[in-house]
Design an enzyme around this catalytic site. Structure first.
Site, PDB file in Angstrom:
ATOM      1  N   LYS A  13       2.400   2.093  -5.031  1.00 33.04           N
ATOM      2  CA  LYS A  13       3.132   1.320  -6.324  1.00 33.04           C
ATOM      3  C   LYS A  13       2.308   1.683  -7.570  1.00 33.04           C
ATOM      4  O   LYS A  13       2.740   1.879  -8.412  1.00 33.04           O
ATOM      5  CB  LYS A  13       3.585  -0.012  -6.024  1.00 33.04           C
TER       6      LYS A  13
ATOM      7  N   ASP B 108       0.835  -1.339  -0.076  1.00 33.32           N
ATOM      8  CA  ASP B 108       0.104   0.054   0.011  1.00 33.32           C
ATOM      9  C   ASP B 108       0.850   1.411   0.026  1.00 33.32           C
ATOM     10  O   ASP B 108       0.203   2.323   0.449  1.00 33.32           O
ATOM     11  CB  ASP B 108      -0.970   0.050   1.324  1.00 33.32           C
TER      12      ASP B 108
ATOM     13  N   GLY C 260      -4.439  -4.261  -4.305  1.00 33.35           N
ATOM     14  CA  GLY C 260      -5.399  -3.339  -4.700  1.00 33.35           C
ATOM     15  C   GLY C 260      -4.681  -1.990  -4.976  1.00 33.35           C
ATOM     16  O   GLY C 260      -4.091  -1.354  -4.253  1.00 33.35           O
ATOM     17  N   HIS C 261      -4.615  -1.780  -6.391  1.00 30.75           N
ATOM     18  CA  HIS C 261      -3.863  -0.487  -6.786  1.00 30.75           C
ATOM     19  C   HIS C 261      -4.692   0.652  -7.247  1.00 30.75           C
ATOM     20  O   HIS C 261      -5.496   0.134  -7.963  1.00 30.75           O
ATOM     21  CB  HIS C 261      -2.919  -1.022  -7.913  1.00 30.75           C
TER      22      HIS C 261
ATOM     23  N   GLN D  32       2.144  -5.829  -3.049  1.00 34.43           N
ATOM     24  CA  GLN D  32       2.500  -6.098  -1.617  1.00 34.43           C
ATOM     25  C   GLN D  32       3.765  -5.349  -1.262  1.00 34.43           C
ATOM     26  O   GLN D  32       4.214  -4.225  -2.173  1.00 34.43           O
ATOM     27  CB  GLN D  32       2.541  -7.572  -1.164  1.00 34.43           C
TER      28      GLN D  32
HETATM   29  P1  IMP Z   1      -2.724 -12.868   1.901  1.00 34.38           P
HETATM   30  O1  IMP Z   1      -1.758 -12.328   0.823  1.00 34.38           O
HETATM   31  O2  IMP Z   1      -4.105 -12.603   1.373  1.00 34.38           O
HETATM   32  O3  IMP Z   1      -2.580 -14.240   2.100  1.00 34.38           O
HETATM   33  O4  IMP Z   1      -2.364 -11.613   3.083  1.00 34.38           O
HETATM   34  C1  IMP Z   1      -1.210 -12.033   3.924  1.00 34.38           C
HETATM   35  C2  IMP Z   1      -0.882 -10.742   4.519  1.00 34.38           C
HETATM   36  O5  IMP Z   1      -0.556 -10.062   3.394  1.00 34.38           O
HETATM   37  C3  IMP Z   1      -1.900 -10.070   5.380  1.00 34.38           C
HETATM   38  O6  IMP Z   1      -1.409  -9.428   6.402  1.00 34.38           O
HETATM   39  C4  IMP Z   1      -2.613  -9.077   4.151  1.00 34.38           C
HETATM   40  O7  IMP Z   1      -3.086  -7.808   4.947  1.00 34.38           O
HETATM   41  C5  IMP Z   1      -1.256  -8.535   3.458  1.00 34.38           C
HETATM   42  N1  IMP Z   1      -1.562  -8.086   2.454  1.00 34.38           N
HETATM   43  C6  IMP Z   1      -1.822  -8.765   1.161  1.00 34.38           C
HETATM   44  N2  IMP Z   1      -2.062  -8.356   0.158  1.00 34.38           N
HETATM   45  C7  IMP Z   1      -1.723  -6.732   0.414  1.00 34.38           C
HETATM   46  C8  IMP Z   1      -1.644  -5.739  -0.079  1.00 34.38           C
HETATM   47  O8  IMP Z   1      -2.071  -5.372  -1.421  1.00 34.38           O
HETATM   48  N3  IMP Z   1      -1.515  -4.574   0.813  1.00 34.38           N
HETATM   49  C9  IMP Z   1      -1.132  -4.602   2.163  1.00 34.38           C
HETATM   50  N4  IMP Z   1      -0.973  -5.761   2.662  1.00 34.38           N
HETATM   51  C10 IMP Z   1      -1.338  -6.862   1.918  1.00 34.38           C
END
Ligand code: IMP
Length: 429
Positions: free
Chosen positions: A16, A13, A40-41, A225
């Protein structure tokens, strides 16, 4: 050497998407390399806001070709919907322009159900996943039981394979997780339609990129991420299941390191994270609320994918310095500098203390992370609204000082600063 990689230097977040949109203008190809619709971009162009989960942000620029690489895990129904929505908004989504790697792995309804059941079983120690099936899909990939995107070329067989995976997931759901089974029939038609829609988009991405690079074209690799969520280099186990760092761009797209010219680390002027896990500079009180915003604006600190309020805190430069090393950053981008306007005395963590002893760099294990307290330096604040500033030189002295401090601590030059959500609020050095 025309490859530029964009990575998150914190917990995701960082902004990017908008930087990918900005740099896409000068790129022939924009390629997502990891993750799935957990990302989510957000890109703001004039009064329009685009929220993208799978398609690279470069899609908003009509000239850039967009690629989704083999390091991704893709929910086919979500991808088909995202493409159709973009098409309705006038974006060119023709298959000659947008490509999905045949070797990307697919997220099935079973993965999504297992993600939720696993989180429920973890209870207090839940990771706080986005529940999009990301972890179970990468688990199947590593176990060599996943379904690759190329399987959609034969929609009937593909739907049958998904049905088998749902049966397997149901056995796990009922016998191990004591959760309700899911009903495959409800998704068969949707999956079949999504597969048929996506067939023209499938291609051999490593070959496509290799040929483009040989022709002298430039490739922008768009990360999802952030470094601290990387499966290997993040704060395990509070990570996502993919390689979110610069190395992941190479394996996720099938390109060799010799092409890489620039590695851009995107960081916010403060820190945020969603989900559970250590966060030494977290501010649970009024300052944290102020950094978060109320949620009234699309750029306030609420998850683009899940809507969850993000945890907010002061800038942690121990983390950014670590990201600089892990990714080999050539330059940094600081987003949301405008949010710090009006804070009397913004703070930056430049080290931690663990059990009374100084800890200058990130710890290797989770338990040590839990015991780390930040060591802050306090910087002069600036009262001015900087949202209309157009050049670095016109920023207030204290804001310039903040940027300089980031450069001094990280050892990496800052190439871009953003002072608001719009494209025109991007200041490039
Ligand atoms: P998962 O990727 O859904 O398995 O989540 C694993 C961890 O990564 C959790 O703490 C999510 O909140 C975090 N996470 C996954 N995608 C994002 C993102 O795009 N932005 C911020 N945190 C993310």
């Amino acid at each position: 050497m025309p490859v530029t990689i964009i990575v998150g230097a914190q917990w995701g977040d960082e902004g990017k998407g908008r930087i990918a949109d900005w740099l896409a203008e000068k790129s022939d190809i924009v390629a997502r390399f990891s993750g799935g619709d957990n990302a989510g971009h957000t890109v703001r162009v004039g009064d329009d806001t685009y929220k993208l989960h799978l398609v690279p942000c470069g899609v908003i620029h009509p000239n850039a070709r967009c690629v989704m690489g083999g390091g991704m895990v893709v929910n086919p129904v979500k991808l088909a919907d995202e493409l159709k929505d973009l098409g309705k908004r006038g974006v060119d989504i023709s298959p000659g322009r947008i490509t999905l790697a045949e070797n990307a792995h697919l997220i099935t309804p079973g993965h999504i159900a297992l993600d939720g059941a696993d989180e429920a079983m973890r209870g207090q120690t839940a990771i706080g996943t986005t529940k999009r099936g990301i972890g179970p899909a990468y688990t199947d990939k590593a176990a060599r039981t996943g379904i690759r995107a190329g399987a959609m070329r034969r929609p009937d067989d593909f739907v049958e394979q998904v049905g088998q995976r749902i049966e397997q997931a149901n056995r796990l759901l009922t016998d191990y997780y004591h959760a309700p089974a899911i009903l495959p029939e409800t998704t068969v038609d949707e999956l079949h339609a999504a597969a048929e829609f996506l067939i023209p988009y499938l291609a051999n991405v490593p070959l496509l990129l290799h040929e483009a690079l040989q022709e002298g074209k430039s490739v922008l690799c768009e990360g999802a991420q952030g470094t601290l969520l990387d499966l290997d280099h993040g704060i395990y186990p509070y990570v996502t299941s993919s390689s979110a760092t610069a190395g992941g761009a190479l394996t996720g797209l099938g390109i060799g390191p010799r092409w890489v010219e620039r590695v851009v680390g995107v960081m916010k002027a403060f820190s945020t994270r969603v989900g559970a896990g250590p966060f030494p500079t977290e501010l649970p009180g009024a300052d944290g609320d102020r950094l978060r915003g109320t949620g009234a604006n699309p750029w306030d600190e609420f998850g683009t994918t899940t809507g969850r309020p993000r945890r907010c805190g002061w800038l942690d430069m121990v983390v950014v310095r670590y990201a600089a090393r892990i990714n080999g950053l050539t330059d940094l981008v600081i987003t949301k500098l405008d949010i710090l306007s009006g804070f009397d005395a913004p703070k930056i963590a430049n080290g931690y203390v663990f059990e009374g002893r100084p800890m200058p760099e990130v710890p290797a294990d989770y338990d040590t992370w839990l015991g780390c307290a930040p060591v802050y330096e306090t910087l002069p604040g600036w009262p001015e609204d900087i949202m209309g500033v157009k050049s670095m030189g016109d920023l207030p002295g204290a804001a310039r000082g903040y940027v300089s401090r980031v450069e001094a601590i990280s050892g990496v030059p800052v190439s871009i600063v953003t002072v608001g959500p719009g494209r025109e609020q991007t200041i490039e050095r």
